[in-house]
Design an enzyme around this catalytic site. Structure first.
Site, PDB file in Angstrom:
ATOM      1  CB  CYS A 314      -0.955  -0.025   1.197  1.00 40.27           C
ATOM      2  SG  CYS A 314      -2.267   1.217   1.112  1.00 40.27           S
ATOM      3  CG  HIS A 444      -3.525  -3.695   2.647  1.00 40.65           C
ATOM      4  ND1 HIS A 444      -2.528  -3.260   3.498  1.00 40.65           N
ATOM      5  CD2 HIS A 444      -4.185  -2.582   2.234  1.00 40.65           C
ATOM      6  CE1 HIS A 444      -2.575  -1.941   3.590  1.00 40.65           C
ATOM      7  NE2 HIS A 444      -3.571  -1.499   2.833  1.00 40.65           N
ATOM      8  CD  GLU A 446      -0.937  -6.406   4.377  1.00 39.34           C
ATOM      9  OE1 GLU A 446      -1.110  -5.243   4.759  1.00 39.34           O
ATOM     10  OE2 GLU A 446      -0.607  -6.696   3.199  1.00 39.34           O
TER      11      GLU A 446
END
Length: 470
Positions: A314, A444, A446
């Protein structure tokens, strides 16, 4: 906490699964204003607890769950969770055979005494009793497993079976928690109390994953350059918990362990990049504002020029674009409008429609959120990581984006736009050639990485780090 549930269950959890006191009160007030209560006198009790329970039931229906786990945060006796405890009492009263209470309590072992103390747990149960709730299980958190004498002591003073006092000692990995609970047969005892048939516990895949993590002998040293983990004299690593866990997932997939180090972007900004040497990979995670941004840009330049695997998430992608613009294209003042609204090269600018929101201070819930599609460019590192997939859905949380006015010039100098929105309007991922791994994503990854299903980009990143470490 929501992220942990997603990781452990390997599923997505939606906004219906989460509530705060403010959201509950707001919905009750709006319903009352719209005559949803048909002129009744609306009060904190019973209407707020009823709204809490209605939301719990909606979440259960949406997920078609057999068993719904409801976590009430905070500490027993504090003001903020009183209404949620009252709602839980209501729920048990209405459904006596379908609601169980599990209390997690910390048992301290004062270093000067060397004895595990049960009094705080006894008092916590009394406070819970005062709210009309009797726990069915007590999870005994401590630095070591609870012993039998204290298990029995808690059982007697807290009015539960000693078999329902579950040990929860400190462990090296959070992924050992379910394996630990099964040692005390927590799953079977829960089913028994619900009146359900016992089931065969299938933790083979989970055990295999845990063993791979535990027994890995290879090590990679990864630095996370951020700014939200400094809190006085302590380090708040949970600020980037999703990133941390995703790196661990990627490491396990590569049969190695990741040694994570927290690097202050502000220290890099002041002291230089000397502290970045001897790392096998660098990550710049999400962030907001100008503080520490110059330190992040220095770290990215160091990773790019020294061919150290780099992963920007990001804000980390946006900083990578700025670094490339400054040091490859020679635009010395290139920046993001978020940090410098007067830059002559706003290579990162505010998204269409967001400018008016900022003028009117319309900050709440207005950024680009949630799952959005990303079209992957063939024959890129991004494509190699995802394999045969050409379009993916990834989660987002941003207000600023790559400025397409500079796209052609940056591509001409070697920046690769490896992922975009399906219409090509929004840059979702960038990378560069002739580098072990230099990738930035606007999204993102993750957020959707799981221990049994690691995100391919983290697997690829850690793999590149492993190569460098050898």
């Amino acid at each position: 906490d929501i992220g942990n549930y997603e990781r452990f269950l390997n599923t997505n959890i939606y906004k219906v699964n989460y509530m705060t006191t403010g959201r509950v009160y707001l919905s009750v007030i709006e319903r009352e204003r719209n005559l949803g209560y048909h002129g009744q006198c609306v009060q904190v009790v019973p209407h707020i607890p009823e709204e809490v329970n209605n939301r719990i039931k909606q979440a259960a229906e949406k997920s078609d769950a057999d068993i719904m786990v409801v976590e009430i945060g905070g500490t027993v006796g504090e003001y903020e969770n009183l209404l949620f405890l009252e709602a839980a009492r209501y729920l048990r009263l209405e459904n006596p055979g379908d609601v169980l209470f599990v209390m997690v309590s910390y048992l301290p072992i004062p270093s000067k005494l060397g004895e595990m103390k049960t009094k705080p747990t006894q008092h916590a149960v009394r406070s819970l009793n005062a709210a009309g709730i009797q726990p069915d299980f007590i999870v005994a958190r401590a630095s070591v497993p609870i012993d039998e004498p204290r298990r029995k002591k808690i059982a007697i003073h807290c009015n539960i079976s000693h078999e329902d006092v579950i040990a929860a000692p400190d462990i090296e990995s959070i992924y050992e928690v379910p394996l630990n609970f099964e040692k005390d047969n927590l799953g079977d005892r829960l089913l028994k109390k619900f009146g359900l048939e016992s089931r065969t516990t299938d933790l083979v895949d989970w055990q295999t994953m845990f063993d791979k993590r535990t027994n890995a002998t290879k090590r990679v040293k990864i630095g996370i350059v951020g700014k939200y983990f400094e809190t006085g004299d302590f380090t708040l690593t949970d600020s980037y918990i999703s990133v941390i866990e995703a790196v661990k997932h990627g490491a396990a997939a590569n049969d190695c362990k990741a040694e994570l180090h927290w690097l202050s972007a502000e220290e890099v900004e002041k002291e230089g990049v000397e502290m970045l040497k001897n790392y096998d990979g660098l990550i710049v995670p999400q962030g907001w504002g100008s503080r520490g941004s110059e330190g992040k840009i220095k770290a990215i330049q160091f990773a790019r020029e020294n061919k150290i695997p780099y992963f920007g998430l990001c804000y980390g992608m946006q900083m990578a674009v700025i670094e490339f613009a400054r040091n490859v294209l020679g635009w010395a003042d290139a920046n993001t409008e978020e940090a410098n609204s007067n830059t002559t090269h706003p290579v990162i600018h505010i998204m269409s429609g967001q400018k008016e929101l900022l003028k009117t201070k319309g900050y709440g819930g207005t950024i680009r959120l949630g799952g959005w599609p990303c079209q992957i460019k063939p024959e890129t590192r991004l494509a190699a990581a995802y394999g045969a997939v050409t379009k993916v859905s990834e989660r987002h949380r941003h207000r600023y984006e790559f400025n397409n006015e500079y796209r052609e010039q940056m591509e001409a100098k070697g920046l690769i736009i490896s992922g975009t929105s399906p219409d090509g309007a929004i840059v979702e991922a960038i990378e560069i050639k002739d580098h072990p791994f230099f990738v930035g994503t606007q999204f993102h990854p993750e957020y959707i990485s799981r221990p049994l299903d690691p995100h391919p980009l983290f697997v690829a990143f850690v793999k590149a780090c492993c190569v460098l470490s050898q």
